[in-house]
Motif scaffolding. Structure first.
Motif, short mmCIF file in Angstrom:
data_model
loop_
_atom_site.label_atom_id
_atom_site.label_comp_id
_atom_site.label_asym_id
_atom_site.label_seq_id
_atom_site.Cartn_x
_atom_site.Cartn_y
_atom_site.Cartn_z
N ALA A 121 0.82 -1.21 0.00
CA ALA A 121 0.00 0.00 0.00
C ALA A 121 0.86 1.26 0.00
O ALA A 121 0.53 2.24 -0.70
N THR A 122 1.95 1.23 0.74
CA THR A 122 2.83 2.41 0.78
C THR A 122 3.52 2.62 -0.56
O THR A 122 3.65 3.75 -1.04
N LEU A 123 3.96 1.52 -1.20
CA LEU A 123 4.59 1.64 -2.51
C LEU A 123 3.59 2.20 -3.53
O LEU A 123 3.93 3.08 -4.33
N LYS A 124 2.38 1.70 -3.50
CA LYS A 124 1.35 2.19 -4.43
C LYS A 124 1.09 3.67 -4.22
O LYS A 124 0.97 4.44 -5.18
N ARG A 125 1.01 4.08 -2.97
CA ARG A 125 0.76 5.48 -2.63
C ARG A 125 1.93 6.37 -3.05
O ARG A 125 1.73 7.43 -3.66
N LEU A 126 3.14 5.96 -2.72
CA LEU A 126 4.33 6.77 -3.04
C LEU A 126 4.51 6.97 -4.54
O LEU A 126 4.83 8.07 -4.99
N PRO A 149 -1.38 3.21 -10.65
CA PRO A 149 -2.81 3.09 -10.98
C PRO A 149 -3.41 1.77 -10.53
O PRO A 149 -2.71 0.77 -10.31
N ASP A 150 -4.73 1.75 -10.41
CA ASP A 150 -5.43 0.57 -9.92
C ASP A 150 -5.32 -0.62 -10.87
O ASP A 150 -5.52 -1.77 -10.44
N ASN A 151 -5.04 -0.37 -12.15
CA ASN A 151 -4.96 -1.48 -13.11
C ASN A 151 -3.55 -2.05 -13.23
O ASN A 151 -3.19 -2.63 -14.26
N TYR A 152 -2.76 -1.90 -12.18
CA TYR A 152 -1.42 -2.49 -12.11
C TYR A 152 -1.34 -3.39 -10.89
O TYR A 152 -1.94 -3.10 -9.85
N LYS A 153 -0.60 -4.48 -11.03
CA LYS A 153 -0.31 -5.38 -9.92
C LYS A 153 1.11 -5.14 -9.42
O LYS A 153 2.02 -4.86 -10.21
N VAL A 172 3.77 6.00 -13.90
CA VAL A 172 3.73 4.55 -14.06
C VAL A 172 2.87 4.16 -15.27
O VAL A 172 3.16 3.16 -15.95
N SER A 173 1.85 4.93 -15.57
CA SER A 173 0.93 4.58 -16.64
C SER A 173 1.59 4.56 -18.02
O SER A 173 1.02 4.01 -18.97
N ARG A 174 2.78 5.12 -18.13
CA ARG A 174 3.49 5.12 -19.41
C ARG A 174 4.34 3.86 -19.61
O ARG A 174 4.98 3.69 -20.64
N ILE A 205 3.31 -4.34 -12.82
CA ILE A 205 2.89 -4.78 -14.14
C ILE A 205 1.43 -4.45 -14.41
O ILE A 205 0.57 -4.63 -13.55
N ARG A 206 1.19 -3.92 -15.61
CA ARG A 206 -0.18 -3.62 -16.03
C ARG A 206 -0.98 -4.92 -16.16
O ARG A 206 -0.48 -5.89 -16.72
N GLU A 207 -2.20 -4.92 -15.66
CA GLU A 207 -2.95 -6.17 -15.55
C GLU A 207 -3.19 -6.86 -16.89
O GLU A 207 -3.20 -8.10 -16.96
#
Length: 361
Positions: free
Chosen positions: A57-62, A66-70, A185-187, A209-211
């Motif tokens: 969660a911290t990595l995702k926040r920092l 996006p939500d469509n990445y694992k 990240v989305s790029r 990784i993008r889902e």
């Protein structure tokens, strides 16, 4: 041996924030009243699951992932991903690799075992002192992905733009500059990194990784290389690198406490400029990396000859610094100034360099 901590300029495993080390020390024998160390803890326990979930969660926040990445926490550092990327993403069997240094070359060599790898650019003729412009990239159509190594620790170069891949997913090895600045990240289709340079300790590979790129795995690949399996099992098909994930969590909390990636970037620009500006004006040290291609994380340079390089390294150790010897492939000197290296450490190195220059002209 010294009783004091040295300034550690290692390219990896690298210096950790002192606060992270102190927290790990204080929690070593008894993590938050559990009666045991994280090293001893079952990865299936609720206590460890909270460590794991909080770290993700911290990595995702920092990184504003996006939500469509694992996010996957895997064994084997970045090197394990050289083959895993190709095994999971090569549906058409074609990928383009941009070779800007040692590790992008190794990644291309590994991927070539599994498909048609085209070298879209190779910097060997300029001794990897240059990051290619968009016009220099020979990217094919109808490929599975384009691979780059975003920061090159050995040669001290770094991408300062995101290349146009003609619609193919961009895969980036960010081992040595992840968390050093904000990233969109989305790029990217896939971002992967070994933790031991700017994220923590050795043994852990982080994959973002993008889902849509997580597809049913091929039948004949190793289970721990199957992105779909590891995603379905939330990186716990087997025992993950549990302690390394814990340390990553401590590092992430430290970065967030400092002000996040925007603050890290400000600090890293300031540290790199202090060292690089001095090298540019010096007629003693040799700094060949092109402006515009220079890394904020790794600064590679030389003295006038190999004997002085060796003397520099020896005397730097005596002065309370370590790991300034350049990579064996290129020699010379290399200062790795990741997030955990304080500005004062770079100032101390600079004072030593000035004194060394005065005494060895």
């Amino acid at each position: 041996m010294t009783n004091k901590r040295v300034y550690n300029f290692s390219a990896g495993p690298s210096q950790l924030p002192l606060e992270v080390l102190e927290t790990a020390r204080d929690q070593m024998l008894n993590y938050e009243g559990s009666g045991m160390s994280v090293m001893e803890m079952s990865h299936r326990s609720s206590t460890y699951q909270k460590i794991f979930d909080d770290t993700k969660a911290t990595l995702k926040r920092l990184m504003n992932i996006p939500d469509n990445y694992k996010i996957l926490f895997l064994h084997g550092g970045a090197t394990q991903q050289f083959g895993a990327v190709a095994l999971n993403l090569m549906d058409k069997g074609r990928a383009d690799y941009v070779v800007t240094g040692n590790f992008s070359k190794k990644a291309a060599q590994e991927a070539a075992k599994f498909g048609d790898v085209h070298i879209a650019y190779d910097g060997k003729d300029n001794n990897y002192t240059h990051i290619p412009t968009q016009d220099e990239l020979d990217i094919r159509g109808d490929i599975d992905y384009v691979h780059i190594c975003q920061n090159n620790t050995i040669y001290g170069t770094e991408w300062n733009y995101v290349p146009d891949t003609k619609g193919a997913p961009l895969v980036a090895d960010m081992s040595s500059d992840i968390l050093s600045r904000p990233v969109d990240v989305s790029r990217y289709g896939v971002i992967y990194a070994g933790a031991q340079k700017n994220m923590g300790i050795a043994g852990l590979g982080v994959v973002i990784i993008r889902e849509d790129l997580i597809k049913p795995h091929k039948e004949n690949i190793q289970v721990l290389a199957e992105y779909d399996t590891m995603a379905d099992k939330d990186s716990m098909y087997n025992t993950p690198p549990a302690y390394a994930i814990y340390v990553l969590g401590l590092v992430l909390k430290w970065v967030e406490k400092q002000g996040g990636l925007e603050e890290m970037e400000k600090r890293n620009i300031k540290k790199a400029a202090l060292l690089q500006d001095y090298l540019d004006q010096s007629d003693f040290y040799i700094y060949e990396t092109e402006k515009g291609s220079r890394s904020r994380m790794n600064v590679a340079f030389k003295t006038p000859n190999k004997d002085l390089d060796a003397k520099f390294v020896k005397e730097s150790i005596e002065a309370g610094m370590t790991n300034l010897k350049g990579h064996r492939a290129v020699g010379g000197i290399r200062a790795s100034i990741y997030n955990a290296m304080p500005y004062e450490g770079v100032e101390y190195l600079l004072q030593f360099m000035k004194k060394f220059e005065e005494e060895n002209r």
